[in-house]
Scaffold this active site. Structure first.
Site, mmCIF file in Angstrom:
data_model
loop_
_atom_site.group_PDB
_atom_site.id
_atom_site.type_symbol
_atom_site.label_atom_id
_atom_site.label_comp_id
_atom_site.label_asym_id
_atom_site.label_seq_id
_atom_site.Cartn_x
_atom_site.Cartn_y
_atom_site.Cartn_z
ATOM 1 N N ASP A 270 -26.042 -34.379 -5.068
ATOM 2 C CA ASP A 270 -25.009 -34.382 -5.740
ATOM 3 C C ASP A 270 -23.890 -33.909 -5.176
ATOM 4 O O ASP A 270 -24.081 -32.731 -4.981
ATOM 5 C CB ASP A 270 -24.910 -34.117 -6.735
ATOM 6 C CG ASP A 270 -24.321 -34.749 -8.267
ATOM 7 O OD1 ASP A 270 -24.045 -35.707 -7.862
ATOM 8 O OD2 ASP A 270 -24.222 -33.549 -9.324
ATOM 9 N N HIS A 271 -22.450 -34.859 -5.182
ATOM 10 C CA HIS A 271 -21.222 -34.171 -4.506
ATOM 11 C C HIS A 271 -21.821 -33.106 -3.218
ATOM 12 O O HIS A 271 -20.889 -31.778 -3.556
ATOM 13 C CB HIS A 271 -20.811 -32.718 -5.861
ATOM 14 C CG HIS A 271 -21.248 -33.459 -6.759
ATOM 15 N ND1 HIS A 271 -19.110 -34.798 -7.263
ATOM 16 C CD2 HIS A 271 -20.470 -34.112 -8.041
ATOM 17 C CE1 HIS A 271 -18.852 -35.080 -7.974
ATOM 18 N NE2 HIS A 271 -20.007 -34.549 -9.180
ATOM 19 N N ASP B 225 -18.859 -36.101 -1.017
ATOM 20 C CA ASP B 225 -17.669 -36.594 -2.436
ATOM 21 C C ASP B 225 -16.349 -35.993 -0.904
ATOM 22 O O ASP B 225 -16.007 -34.973 -0.904
ATOM 23 C CB ASP B 225 -17.544 -36.095 -3.238
ATOM 24 C CG ASP B 225 -16.993 -36.073 -4.461
ATOM 25 O OD1 ASP B 225 -15.908 -36.966 -3.330
ATOM 26 O OD2 ASP B 225 -16.719 -35.180 -5.074
ATOM 27 N N GLU C 272 -17.596 -41.899 -2.794
ATOM 28 C CA GLU C 272 -16.857 -41.648 -4.385
ATOM 29 C C GLU C 272 -15.196 -42.384 -3.769
ATOM 30 O O GLU C 272 -14.637 -41.586 -2.659
ATOM 31 C CB GLU C 272 -16.866 -40.258 -5.304
ATOM 32 C CG GLU C 272 -16.108 -40.186 -6.472
ATOM 33 C CD GLU C 272 -16.240 -39.707 -7.093
ATOM 34 O OE1 GLU C 272 -17.171 -38.353 -6.754
ATOM 35 O OE2 GLU C 272 -15.281 -38.814 -7.783
ATOM 36 N N HIS D 13 -17.160 -34.762 -15.869
ATOM 37 C CA HIS D 13 -17.782 -33.769 -15.785
ATOM 38 C C HIS D 13 -18.001 -32.640 -17.100
ATOM 39 O O HIS D 13 -16.826 -32.657 -16.880
ATOM 40 C CB HIS D 13 -18.037 -33.226 -14.584
ATOM 41 C CG HIS D 13 -17.786 -33.917 -13.591
ATOM 42 N ND1 HIS D 13 -17.359 -34.353 -11.734
ATOM 43 C CD2 HIS D 13 -19.286 -34.666 -13.053
ATOM 44 C CE1 HIS D 13 -17.786 -34.828 -11.145
ATOM 45 N NE2 HIS D 13 -18.977 -35.280 -11.896
ATOM 46 N N GLY D 14 -18.634 -31.736 -17.735
ATOM 47 C CA GLY D 14 -18.731 -31.087 -17.727
ATOM 48 C C GLY D 14 -18.998 -31.462 -19.439
ATOM 49 O O GLY D 14 -19.339 -32.574 -20.013
ATOM 50 N N HIS E 148 -20.508 -40.674 -12.637
ATOM 51 C CA HIS E 148 -20.525 -39.625 -12.535
ATOM 52 C C HIS E 148 -20.510 -39.603 -14.090
ATOM 53 O O HIS E 148 -19.239 -39.978 -14.721
ATOM 54 C CB HIS E 148 -20.197 -38.687 -11.603
ATOM 55 C CG HIS E 148 -20.029 -38.389 -10.862
ATOM 56 N ND1 HIS E 148 -20.967 -37.704 -9.670
ATOM 57 C CD2 HIS E 148 -20.791 -39.900 -10.176
ATOM 58 C CE1 HIS E 148 -21.596 -38.141 -9.191
ATOM 59 N NE2 HIS E 148 -21.604 -39.263 -8.137
ATOM 60 N N SER F 61 -24.935 -32.794 -18.148
ATOM 61 C CA SER F 61 -24.976 -31.404 -19.118
ATOM 62 C C SER F 61 -25.088 -31.001 -20.197
ATOM 63 O O SER F 61 -24.700 -30.500 -21.840
ATOM 64 C CB SER F 61 -22.643 -31.915 -20.002
ATOM 65 O OG SER F 61 -21.677 -31.558 -18.863
HETATM 66 P P1 13P Z 1 -22.062 -34.558 -16.642
HETATM 67 O O1 13P Z 1 -21.098 -33.181 -16.845
HETATM 68 O O2 13P Z 1 -21.261 -35.404 -17.549
HETATM 69 O O3 13P Z 1 -23.576 -34.444 -17.320
HETATM 70 O O4 13P Z 1 -22.005 -35.377 -16.064
HETATM 71 C C1 13P Z 1 -22.477 -34.670 -13.970
HETATM 72 C C2 13P Z 1 -22.648 -35.531 -13.408
HETATM 73 O O5 13P Z 1 -21.858 -36.604 -12.765
HETATM 74 C C3 13P Z 1 -22.923 -34.369 -12.023
HETATM 75 O O6 13P Z 1 -22.910 -35.328 -11.243
#
Ligand code: 13P
Length: 332
Positions: free
Chosen positions: A94-95, A116, A146, A190-191, A234, A280
């Site tokens: 991821d990323h 990313d 992305e 995110h978050g 995401h 999250s």
């Molecule tokens: P959330 O913070 O909404 O869970 O997103 C997680 C995410 O996109 C990981 O790449």
């Protein structure tokens, strides 16, 4: 060099093709620890859902990348033990933020990587993504890229503001990079604090924040440009109010946490959005369960007695997402 195929993992190509055709999305759940992984695999095995296990740069720093890779390898065997004959499990970076990081994951048994480079100027994003694609495709590892910028904070990736993906760029980007899927920005972030109170309205009855809707017009325009191309969302946690309330009830402090309403994700899952990232929500479930045990049993000091309930709550959450939000149950 280890091929993910030797580990029983799969890349995302077939998963995504089927998901687009079938009008559902594959869950991409982040993991850093054993309880999260157990819960993800149990939920996926019991619902027979294909699943993407995501490892972020922060997770690698926290848990050690070697350990995480072997955990994913173990997860395939665990899934079989649970009676899932042909587990459809993808191990995804991821990323990823550099060619070197993506290459090391490809070489180490990941079946999919994300590069990313969305914070770079457009041409630099293309050049770096293309370099990763050329390397990864030699080993049949799929690549997510992305375009556009999400607001919010996730591990080491953060941005104060979001910039929607420009539909007029996506064909050029996908063609020139050869990427297999595209993460876009349409208002997710995110978050656990996806929107400021100023960006939301308040429900007059409950006083809770109501977030602004996702930009489905941007998604539609992207799908029109790239028909049938796998799209990734995401920042798609819903920040369930019940977990936030539990955390706050048992001594936590998460004022005005707000996520993406599940009905909007359900709508997205029926489109070309075939991967939905959730991290999250699982953090919230874990924390809520642990706080409850600590508040109710202050004498408890066996980690199994609070990590166990956390694992159960996360499993419930993952099943709910699979069945009621993404619709990927029974697809593997
Ligand atoms: P959330 O913070 O909404 O869970 O997103 C997680 C995410 O996109 C990981 O790449």
């Amino acid at each position: 060099m280890v091929s993910y195929k030797e580990l029983g993992l799969v890349n995302t190509r077939e998963m995504f093709a089927k998901a687009i055709k079938g009008g559902y999305a594959i869950p991409a759940f982040n993991f850093n620890n054993m309880e999260q992984l157990q819960a993800i695999i149990k939920a996926s095995a019991e619902t027979k859902s294909p699943v993407i296990l995501q490892v972020s740069k922060g997770a690698r720093n926290y848990a050690n990348q070697t350990l995480l890779r072997y955990m994913a390898q173990g997860a395939v065997e665990y899934a079989k033990e649970l009676g899932w004959e042909h587990p459809q499990i993808c191990l995804h970076l991821d990323h990823g933020d550099s060619f070197e990081l993506c290459k090391s994951c490809v070489d180490f048994g990941f079946s999919s990587v994300m590069i990313d480079a969305s914070s770079l100027p457009y041409e630099e994003n293309i050049a770096l993504t293309k370099k990763v694609v050329e390397y990864a495709h030699k080993y049949d590892v799929t690549v997510e890229a992305e375009l556009g910028v999400l607001a919010g904070v996730e591990d080491e990736v953060s941005s104060a503001v979001s910039h929607y993906t420009k539909p007029e760029e996506v064909v050029d980007f996908a063609t020139r990079t050869g990427c297999d899927s595209l993460a876009i920005s349409i208002g997710t972030s995110h978050g656990a604090y996806k929107f400021t109170p100023e960006q939301c309205t308040r429900d007059p009855k409950t006083g809770k924040l109501v977030p602004p809707p996702l930009a489905f017009d941007v998604l539609d325009a992207i799908m029109e440009q790239l028909p049938g191309f796998p799209i990734v969302l995401h920042g798609s946690s819903s920040v369930p109010q019940e977990y936030v309330d539990m955390i706050n009830q048992y001594g936590g402090k998460l004022p005005d946490a707000v996520g993406i309403p599940e009905e909007q994700l359900r709508k997205a899952a029926k489109s070309a959005v075939c991967k939905i990232n959730i991290d999250s929500d699982s953090r919230l479930a874990f924390t809520a369960a642990v706080r409850k045990v600590f508040a109710e049993k202050p004498g408890e000091f066996d980690p199994r007695k609070y990590c166990g309930p956390a694992r159960d709550l996360m499993e419930e959450l993952y099943k709910h997402k699979i069945i009621n939000v993404l619709g990927s149950n029974g697809k593997a």
